[in-house]
Design a protein around this motif. Sequence first.
Motif, PDB file in Angstrom:
ATOM      1  N   PHE A   1       0.027   7.431   3.631  1.00  0.00           N
ATOM      2  CA  PHE A   1      -0.418   5.907   3.897  1.00  0.00           C
ATOM      3  C   PHE A   1      -1.188   5.655   5.132  1.00  0.00           C
ATOM      4  O   PHE A   1      -2.267   5.007   5.120  1.00  0.00           O
ATOM      5  N   GLN A   2      -0.823   6.507   6.094  1.00  0.00           N
ATOM      6  CA  GLN A   2      -1.648   6.286   7.456  1.00  0.00           C
ATOM      7  C   GLN A   2      -2.862   6.425   7.199  1.00  0.00           C
ATOM      8  O   GLN A   2      -3.961   6.024   7.671  1.00  0.00           O
ATOM      9  N   ASN A   3      -3.370   7.517   6.356  1.00  0.00           N
ATOM     10  CA  ASN A   3      -4.943   7.934   5.997  1.00  0.00           C
ATOM     11  C   ASN A   3      -5.459   6.923   5.402  1.00  0.00           C
ATOM     12  O   ASN A   3      -6.731   6.720   5.263  1.00  0.00           O
ATOM     13  N   GLN A   4      -4.603   6.427   4.521  1.00  0.00           N
ATOM     14  CA  GLN A   4      -5.422   5.388   3.517  1.00  0.00           C
ATOM     15  C   GLN A   4      -5.503   4.033   3.796  1.00  0.00           C
ATOM     16  O   GLN A   4      -6.575   3.392   3.421  1.00  0.00           O
ATOM     17  N   VAL A   5      -4.816   3.595   4.999  1.00  0.00           N
ATOM     18  CA  VAL A   5      -4.997   2.162   5.309  1.00  0.00           C
ATOM     19  C   VAL A   5      -6.359   1.944   5.942  1.00  0.00           C
ATOM     20  O   VAL A   5      -7.039   0.882   5.572  1.00  0.00           O
ATOM     21  N   PRO A   6      -6.970   2.896   6.822  1.00  0.00           N
ATOM     22  CA  PRO A   6      -8.544   2.568   7.451  1.00  0.00           C
ATOM     23  C   PRO A   6      -9.325   2.532   6.044  1.00  0.00           C
ATOM     24  O   PRO A   6     -10.517   1.912   6.062  1.00  0.00           O
ATOM     25  N   LEU A   7      -9.132   3.339   4.875  1.00  0.00           N
ATOM     26  CA  LEU A   7     -10.124   3.270   3.830  1.00  0.00           C
ATOM     27  C   LEU A   7     -10.053   2.122   3.117  1.00  0.00           C
ATOM     28  O   LEU A   7     -10.902   1.755   2.295  1.00  0.00           O
TER      29      LEU A   7
ATOM     30  N   ILE B   1       0.824  -1.139  -0.191  1.00  0.00           N
ATOM     31  CA  ILE B   1       0.081  -0.037  -0.199  1.00  0.00           C
ATOM     32  C   ILE B   1       0.823   1.210   0.029  1.00  0.00           C
ATOM     33  O   ILE B   1       0.965   2.370  -0.764  1.00  0.00           O
ATOM     34  N   ALA B   2       2.091   1.096   0.859  1.00  0.00           N
ATOM     35  CA  ALA B   2       2.764   2.358   0.824  1.00  0.00           C
ATOM     36  C   ALA B   2       3.493   2.460  -0.367  1.00  0.00           C
ATOM     37  O   ALA B   2       3.901   3.612  -0.780  1.00  0.00           O
ATOM     38  N   LYS B   3       3.727   1.828  -1.225  1.00  0.00           N
ATOM     39  CA  LYS B   3       4.361   1.715  -2.440  1.00  0.00           C
ATOM     40  C   LYS B   3       3.222   1.816  -3.652  1.00  0.00           C
ATOM     41  O   LYS B   3       3.798   2.045  -4.761  1.00  0.00           O
ATOM     42  N   SER B   4       1.980   2.055  -3.566  1.00  0.00           N
ATOM     43  CA  SER B   4       1.162   1.924  -4.468  1.00  0.00           C
ATOM     44  C   SER B   4       1.025   3.573  -5.196  1.00  0.00           C
ATOM     45  O   SER B   4       1.481   4.187  -4.568  1.00  0.00           O
ATOM     46  N   ARG B   5       0.621   3.241  -6.261  1.00  0.00           N
ATOM     47  CA  ARG B   5       0.275   4.342  -6.942  1.00  0.00           C
ATOM     48  C   ARG B   5      -0.747   5.513  -6.360  1.00  0.00           C
ATOM     49  O   ARG B   5      -0.484   6.657  -6.424  1.00  0.00           O
ATOM     50  N   LEU B   6      -1.619   4.822  -5.575  1.00  0.00           N
ATOM     51  CA  LEU B   6      -2.838   5.569  -5.197  1.00  0.00           C
ATOM     52  C   LEU B   6      -1.915   6.530  -3.909  1.00  0.00           C
ATOM     53  O   LEU B   6      -2.253   7.790  -4.022  1.00  0.00           O
ATOM     54  N   VAL B   7      -0.981   5.957  -3.249  1.00  0.00           N
ATOM     55  CA  VAL B   7      -0.351   6.982  -2.242  1.00  0.00           C
ATOM     56  C   VAL B   7       0.650   7.833  -2.958  1.00  0.00           C
ATOM     57  O   VAL B   7       0.701   9.103  -2.269  1.00  0.00           O
ATOM     58  N   ALA B   8       1.114   7.176  -3.772  1.00  0.00           N
ATOM     59  CA  ALA B   8       2.034   8.268  -4.728  1.00  0.00           C
ATOM     60  C   ALA B   8       1.338   9.624  -5.183  1.00  0.00           C
ATOM     61  O   ALA B   8       1.807  10.644  -5.106  1.00  0.00           O
TER      62      ALA B   8
END
Length: 227
Positions: free
Chosen positions: A143-149, A82-89
């Motif tokens: 990344f921290q914000n995306q994990v719960p979603l 997830i941290a390396k994903s395009r979404l986070v980038a």
Amino acid sequence: MEEHMEQEIDIRDIFYILLKRIKFLIIIPLLAALISGLVSYFYLTPIYEASTTLMLWKEQTTEVVYQDIQFNRQLVNTYREIAKSRLVAEEAAKRLQMNLTPAELSSMVEVSLVKDTEVISISVTNKNPELASIIANEVAEVFQNQVPLLIKIDNVKVIDKAVPPVSPIAPRPLLNIAVAGVLGFMVAVGLAFLLEYLDDTVKTPDEVHRLLSLNVLGTVPAIEEKN
């Protein structure tokens, strides 16, 4: 006995060849080390690395049980992706407003797992130490914000925020100089043996005695031509 004598002769021959080309063995390694030092100190751009660490945790009133720890560790690899994903980038690039494409930002980011722990390290390399720390902290926050979603679990907590690094991680001039010196010495040794192999002349009385086991009865001195 004969094998021992042959080994001694071989060692003497090797020593003689290297001694005859001693200038190569000194000049080439020094020249290689000097060039490496000049390039490392004056031509290569320093690269800095800033890191932030995050931990998987579970806020609860009861004692943390073994099952929770195992569950978190099983999720660590998922979190890394997830941290390396395009979404986070993409989200981090949008928030940074630095004209960085998601691909460019992602190429700066490295996510690693601290062995046998629930800790994730997000590292960013950049020519600017302050920018490296800013990007690392932004990626960690996104990344921290995306994990719960994404996985409906809110269990990521920042341990240490990234700070601007003081020293670059590359280039490493002393290491480069040492490696260049060793490689230069190896090249010098190889060149010395190559020149010896190509040179079939006998230049001194010592070589006559050493190669042919003959004593020199006399020598003819070189005569310089007069104009």
